[in-house]
Design an enzyme around this catalytic site. Structure first.
Site, PDB file in Angstrom:
ATOM      1  N   LYS A  76      -7.044  -3.734   5.659  1.00  0.00           N
ATOM      2  CA  LYS A  76      -8.431  -3.246   5.608  1.00  0.00           C
ATOM      3  C   LYS A  76      -8.562  -2.355   4.448  1.00  0.00           C
ATOM      4  CE  LYS A  76      -9.916  -3.804  10.387  1.00  0.00           C
ATOM      5  NZ  LYS A  76     -11.064  -3.126  11.468  1.00  0.00           N
ATOM      6  N   HIS A  80      -6.403   3.559  -3.963  1.00  0.00           N
ATOM      7  CA  HIS A  80      -5.491   3.825  -4.711  1.00  0.00           C
ATOM      8  C   HIS A  80      -5.549   4.702  -5.968  1.00  0.00           C
ATOM      9  CE1 HIS A  80      -3.300   0.618  -2.777  1.00  0.00           C
ATOM     10  NE2 HIS A  80      -3.894  -0.368  -2.901  1.00  0.00           N
ATOM     11  N   ALA A 184       1.024   3.056   3.072  1.00  0.00           N
ATOM     12  CA  ALA A 184       0.365   1.891   3.703  1.00  0.00           C
ATOM     13  C   ALA A 184       0.858   0.544   3.174  1.00  0.00           C
ATOM     14  CB  ALA A 184      -0.947   1.990   3.262  1.00  0.00           C
ATOM     15  N   ILE A 185       0.813  -0.660   3.771  1.00  0.00           N
ATOM     16  CA  ILE A 185       1.288  -1.966   3.508  1.00  0.00           C
ATOM     17  C   ILE A 185       0.367  -2.925   3.841  1.00  0.00           C
ATOM     18  CG2 ILE A 185       3.188  -3.726   3.854  1.00  0.00           C
ATOM     19  CD1 ILE A 185       5.034  -1.581   4.744  1.00  0.00           C
ATOM     20  N   GLY A 186       0.031  -3.806   2.788  1.00  0.00           N
ATOM     21  CA  GLY A 186      -0.782  -4.940   2.907  1.00  0.00           C
ATOM     22  C   GLY A 186      -0.446  -6.038   1.940  1.00  0.00           C
ATOM     23  N   ALA A 199       1.984   1.114  -0.786  1.00  0.00           N
ATOM     24  CA  ALA A 199       1.580   2.342  -1.577  1.00  0.00           C
ATOM     25  C   ALA A 199       1.977   3.495  -0.704  1.00  0.00           C
ATOM     26  CB  ALA A 199       0.162   2.490  -1.804  1.00  0.00           C
ATOM     27  N   CYS A 215      -7.984   2.149   6.534  1.00  0.00           N
ATOM     28  CA  CYS A 215      -7.245   1.097   7.196  1.00  0.00           C
ATOM     29  C   CYS A 215      -7.930   0.694   8.428  1.00  0.00           C
ATOM     30  CB  CYS A 215      -5.589   1.640   7.347  1.00  0.00           C
ATOM     31  SG  CYS A 215      -4.467   1.827   5.901  1.00  0.00           S
TER      32      CYS A 215
END
Length: 263
Positions: A76, A80, A184-186, A199, A215
Site C-alpha cells: 500500500k 520515502h 517496510a517491504i514491497g 526501506a 501501509c
C-alpha cells in the site's frame, strides 16, 4: 546462488529522485532478465516522496492533496525520504516464483541488521516488514484517557487518525508502546526477476508518515533505529551492515520454485 552485487546510487546531498531510481530499476531489470548482468541491489536515499502500491485505498492517501506516485509494486502507501535507507534487489528467481520466500529473506537480512545495532525486531503475522513489538495491550498507556479496549481506530469505521492529532499519529506509536514498523517491504516480480524492495528507517523525520495511513495499518505505527536506540544512527553506519547481511542471506539461500499443489 550467484554473487550479489551492490550499486550505491546516492545519499544525503546526492539523494535520488524517485522516478529516476524507478527508471534505473527498469533498466537493470531488463539487463538481468537478458542475463547481461548478475543479481544487483541498488541502494540509496530518496528525496521526500509518497508512493502507493497497487492495493492502496483512496482513504489512506494524504488529505491535503499532496502528490503521490502510483507504482507497480505490491503493498500500500508509504513514504520515502531522508534518513531512510532504501534497497532494490533485482534478482532472477526460479519459476514458478515464490514471492513470499523472497520477502522472508529480505526480512531476515533486516532483522539481522537491527540485531547488530542491539535492537530486537521480528515479523508480525499477516503484516510484511520488520517490526518492534509493543507492550501487551493491558500495559500500554491509555489514549486520550480511554482504555485501548475502546480504541476508535478499530471500533469506528469513520475514525481517521490523520485528523485526530498526535495522540493517534503513527510517528508516536513508540510513546503509546504499540507495535511499530522499522522496515517496510514491497516488491514486484516480472518475467521471473524481482523489482522494488525494502526501506529501513534509520533517522528520518517520522512525522512524514502522519499524513497517510502507512501501509494501510491503522492500529500500529512506525519507528526508526535512532528512536529505538535513543541515539543518532546514520545511514553511513547502517549501509555496510545491510550489505553484509543481504549478501549472507541472499547468496546462501537455497532457491526453490514455489510448490504447486495438484488436486
Amino acid at each position: 546462488m550467484a554473487e550479489l552485487g551492490f550499486v550505491r546510487l546516492g545519499f544525503g546531498a546526492e539523494s535520488v529522485e524517485y522516478t529516476q531510481a524507478w527508471e534505473e530499476q527498469r533498466r537493470v531489470h531488463a539487463a538481468r532478465f537478458a542475463d547481461e548482468m548478475e543479481d544487483t541491489c541498488l541502494l540509496l536515499e530518496h528525496l521526500p516522496v509518497y508512493t502507493a502500491g497497487r492495493r492502496t485505498d483512496p482513504s489512506e492517501r494524504p488529505l491535503d492533496g499532496t502528490p503521490v506516485i502510483d507504482v507497480d509494486r505490491g503493498g500500500k502507501i508509504t513514504w520515502h525520504g531522508p534518513g531512510q535507507l532504501v534497497g532494490y534487489p533485482i534478482m532472477k528467481l526460479p519459476r514458478p516464483v515464490d514471492v513470499v520466500a523472497h520477502v522472508r529473506r529480505l526480512e531476515e537480512a533486516l532483522i539481522r541488521t537491527a540485531a547488530d545495532f542491539g535492537l530486537e525486531t521480528t515479523r508480525v503475522e499477516g503484516r510484511s516488514g520488520v517490526w518492534v513489538l509493543g507492550d501487551p495491550v493491558e500495559e500500554r498507556p491509555k489514549i486520550g484517557g480511554l482504555s485501548l479496549d475502546f480504541d476508535p481506530r478499530l471500533a469506528d469505521e469513520e475514525f481517521d487518525p490523520r485528523l485526530n492529532g498526535p495522540e493517534y499519529a503513527p510517528s508516536n506509536a513508540g510513546q503509546r508502546r504499540e507495535d511499530r514498523k522499522l522496515a517496510a517491504i514491497g516488491i514486484r516480480v516480472a518475467k521471473g526477476v524481482t523489482m522494488h524492495g525494502f526501506a529501513i528507517n534509520v533517522n528520518p523525520d517520522s512525522t512524514w508518515f502522519d499524513r497517510i495511513i502507512p501501509c494501510g495499518i491503522r492500529d500500529a505505527g512506525v519507528t526508526s533505529l535512532s528512536y529505538e536506540l535513543g541515539r543518532e544512527v546514520t545511514i553511513a553506519e547502517v549501509l555496510p551492515v545491510v550489505e553484509r547481511h543481504l549478501k549472507d542471506v541472499l547468496e546462501h539461500a537455497e532457491l526453490r520454485p514455489r510448490e504447486i499443489e495438484t488436486a
